[in-house]
Design a protein around this motif. Structure first.
Motif, short mmCIF file in Angstrom:
data_model
loop_
_atom_site.label_atom_id
_atom_site.label_comp_id
_atom_site.label_asym_id
_atom_site.label_seq_id
_atom_site.Cartn_x
_atom_site.Cartn_y
_atom_site.Cartn_z
N ASN A 155 42.61 52.46 33.36
CA ASN A 155 42.90 53.75 34.29
C ASN A 155 44.12 53.32 35.27
O ASN A 155 43.98 52.51 35.91
N VAL A 156 45.05 54.41 34.80
CA VAL A 156 46.37 53.93 35.62
C VAL A 156 46.31 54.98 36.56
O VAL A 156 46.59 56.27 36.43
N ALA A 157 46.41 54.65 37.96
CA ALA A 157 46.72 55.66 38.96
C ALA A 157 47.58 56.65 38.89
O ALA A 157 47.72 57.78 39.56
N SER A 158 48.74 56.22 38.47
CA SER A 158 49.95 56.91 38.33
C SER A 158 50.00 57.94 37.39
O SER A 158 51.03 59.10 37.55
N ARG A 159 49.11 58.18 36.49
CA ARG A 159 49.12 59.12 35.64
C ARG A 159 48.00 60.38 36.05
O ARG A 159 46.94 59.95 36.82
N ARG B 6 53.35 58.05 24.12
CA ARG B 6 51.98 58.69 25.08
C ARG B 6 51.77 60.04 24.58
O ARG B 6 50.88 60.44 24.81
N THR B 7 52.84 60.85 23.92
CA THR B 7 52.49 62.18 23.39
C THR B 7 51.54 62.34 22.43
O THR B 7 50.54 62.96 22.56
N GLN B 8 51.23 61.09 21.81
CA GLN B 8 50.33 60.89 20.50
C GLN B 8 48.82 60.62 21.22
O GLN B 8 47.73 61.20 20.70
N TRP B 9 49.00 59.82 21.99
CA TRP B 9 47.86 59.27 23.07
C TRP B 9 47.27 60.73 23.50
O TRP B 9 45.92 60.83 23.40
N ASP B 10 47.99 61.58 24.29
CA ASP B 10 47.36 62.43 24.99
C ASP B 10 46.96 63.57 24.02
O ASP B 10 45.92 64.21 24.43
N LEU C 183 47.56 50.53 19.33
CA LEU C 183 48.98 49.96 19.91
C LEU C 183 49.97 51.09 19.47
O LEU C 183 50.75 51.50 20.34
N ALA C 184 49.85 51.73 18.40
CA ALA C 184 50.80 52.84 17.94
C ALA C 184 50.78 54.02 19.02
O ALA C 184 51.79 54.51 19.37
N LEU C 185 49.32 54.57 19.39
CA LEU C 185 49.08 55.46 20.30
C LEU C 185 49.59 55.22 21.65
O LEU C 185 50.28 55.88 22.42
N LEU C 186 49.34 53.86 22.16
CA LEU C 186 50.01 53.49 23.25
C LEU C 186 51.37 53.57 23.57
O LEU C 186 52.15 53.62 24.55
N PRO D 133 42.07 58.53 29.18
CA PRO D 133 43.24 59.52 28.85
C PRO D 133 44.68 58.85 29.78
O PRO D 133 45.73 59.21 29.34
N ALA D 134 44.34 58.11 30.74
CA ALA D 134 45.47 57.66 31.62
C ALA D 134 45.70 56.27 31.05
O ALA D 134 46.60 55.41 31.80
N ALA D 135 45.21 55.61 30.08
CA ALA D 135 45.44 54.17 29.52
C ALA D 135 46.80 53.83 29.40
O ALA D 135 47.56 54.85 28.94
N GLU D 136 47.28 52.72 29.67
CA GLU D 136 48.57 52.20 29.31
C GLU D 136 48.81 50.78 28.81
O GLU D 136 47.44 50.37 29.15
#
Length: 420
Positions: free
Chosen positions: A416-420, A269-273, A263-266, A389-392
């Motif tokens: 998998n989010v298509a916008s990213r 987004r910088t930390q997730w990436d 949750l913290a990573l989501l 990598p594109a999860a939201e």
């Protein structure tokens, strides 16, 4: 320090379900009050990092509830002292704690934990394969929960097909760690259900021990049955209580650690990436989660003797005196966000120069399973961010009612989010 607030009101607010999603503003308010003393409840509450650290390491800090004035009062009124037999070693003092912990620790030495890594990697891969087929998946039921359950089942020798039964009991028993009796004097709602769950789980473990006596395997339960150390063999009650403790602590806390980090990573987004691009960051992410949003929010102790903690507001005072037999409630999640411990304590920042926390406790009761929890979380988070990598975040999470082992009931992720 802010104007003094009613300690009872603050603690009742902490028990309220409404704060479960974000208890940290309330923790800040409590910590700003300094130690809270409630003589009528035989209770002192500590929430600064310095005070919690001292109490956890203090020679007079007991984990045995029978040393509590409140417990002795209840026993005098007819409440059984140990209605379910001896407790797990987490709730014992030396020498019993030392003896049991030493025996169990053999299952968590680095060599044993490292040997589990290939299976953990394979299990995570299979869970993420299933997640990839869905437009949104629940990261609790789809990853954070099944992983530690499978691992602790393997370690203890519990048949995985029995998992739904003991997990239901375990979830109820996790609620028994909440400090309702300490704060309010009553056990709260659901006592009968928790009692039935405790009795069922102990009966289940006794039956499993019986089977292991006749058909031992290469697991911790079989080892505990066979072990002899200095001529002192474990009793069946001790084996039951030890396995009971490990089943609950061995997966409830790791579920929360993996989920809270996700949750913290989501939400950043910088930390997730950055983790998706650099798996070497996972260890720092895990440690920062243990500080920022720990799976265990508070712990209890009892003053085995009169104790003096801290130096008082002016730095030169005598500190807070806790009478022998009083309960001590340590709000370690508040301590982890103490401004005296870390700059910007309310920010999730795995790049801190030094990450200090009480997420695994301190002193003789430091979490025995810490290396295994760290490994499971590291593998899970590394694979999750690399695979998606594109999860939201698909929706705001839901939370269980638990106060002590605070954790999510649902965490929906769009992989998998298509916008990213």
């Amino acid at each position: 320090m802010t104007a003094a607030a009613d300690p009872q009101a603050l603690l009742l607010e902490l028990l309220a379900p409404a704060v479960r999603a974000d208890p940290y503003p309330l923790f800040d308010r409590i910590r700003e009050q300094g130690p809270l003393q409630m003589p009528d409840n035989n209770l002192t509450v500590f929430s600064s990092h310095a005070d919690c650290d001292v109490v956890l390491r203090h020679a007079s800090s007991s984990s045995d509830r029978l040393k509590s004035t409140v417990a002795q009062r209840m026993i005098a009124e007819g409440t059984p002292a140990r209605p379910f037999g001896p407790p797990g070693f987490l709730f014992l003092d030396p020498p019993d704690h030392t003896r049991l912990r030493r025996l169990v620790s053999k299952a968590f030495v680095p060599k044993v934990v490292k040997a589990l890594e290939p299976d953990i990697v394979a299990l995570v891969g299979g869970l993420l394969d299933a997640a990839a087929e869905q437009p949104a998946f629940d990261a609790i039921q789809g990853l954070a929960y099944p992983l530690p359950v499978a691992v602790i089942c393997r370690l203890l020798g519990v048949p995985l097909e029995d998992e739904p039964q003991f997990s239901a009991a375990s979830a109820l028993l996790a609620q028994s760690l909440d400090p309702f009796v300490t704060v309010t004097g009553s056990a709260g709602e659901g006592l009968e259900e928790r009692t039935k769950a405790a009795m069922w789980l102990r009966d289940y473990l006794r039956e499993l021990i019986h089977r292991r006596r006749h058909d031992p395997g290469e697991d911790l339960m079989s080892a505990l049955i066979e072990v002899e150390e200095s001529g002192d063999q474990l009793t069946e009650d001790e084996i039951v209580s030890t396995c009971n403790l490990l089943l609950i602590a061995g997966h409830e806390t790791t579920v929360n650690l993996i989920a809270n980090a996700t949750l913290a990573l989501l939400r950043d987004r910088t930390q997730w990436d950055r983790l998706a691009a650099d798996p070497g960051r996972a260890a720092a992410v895990v440690e920062e989660t243990l500080r920022y949003d720990p799976p265990v929010q508070l712990v209890g102790r009892i003053a085995a003797d009169d104790m003096t903690i801290g130096r008082g507001d002016g730095g030169e005072g005598a500190g807070v005196t806790v009478p022998q037999g009083d309960n001590l409630l340590l709000l370690t999640a508040a301590a982890n966000r103490d401004p005296a411990l870390a700059e910007r304590p309310g920010e999730f920042d795995p790049d801190r120069e030094t990450i200090r926390h009480l997420g695994f406790g301190k002193g003789p009761h430091f979490c025995l399973g810490a290396p295994l929890a760290r490994l499971e979380a590291t593998v899970a988070l590394t694979a999750l961010t690399a695979r998606f990598p594109a999860a939201e975040l698909a929706a705001e999470p839901g939370y269980k009612p638990n106060v002590t082992l605070r954790g999510m009931s649902e965490l929906l992720v769009a992989p998998n989010v298509a916008s990213r």
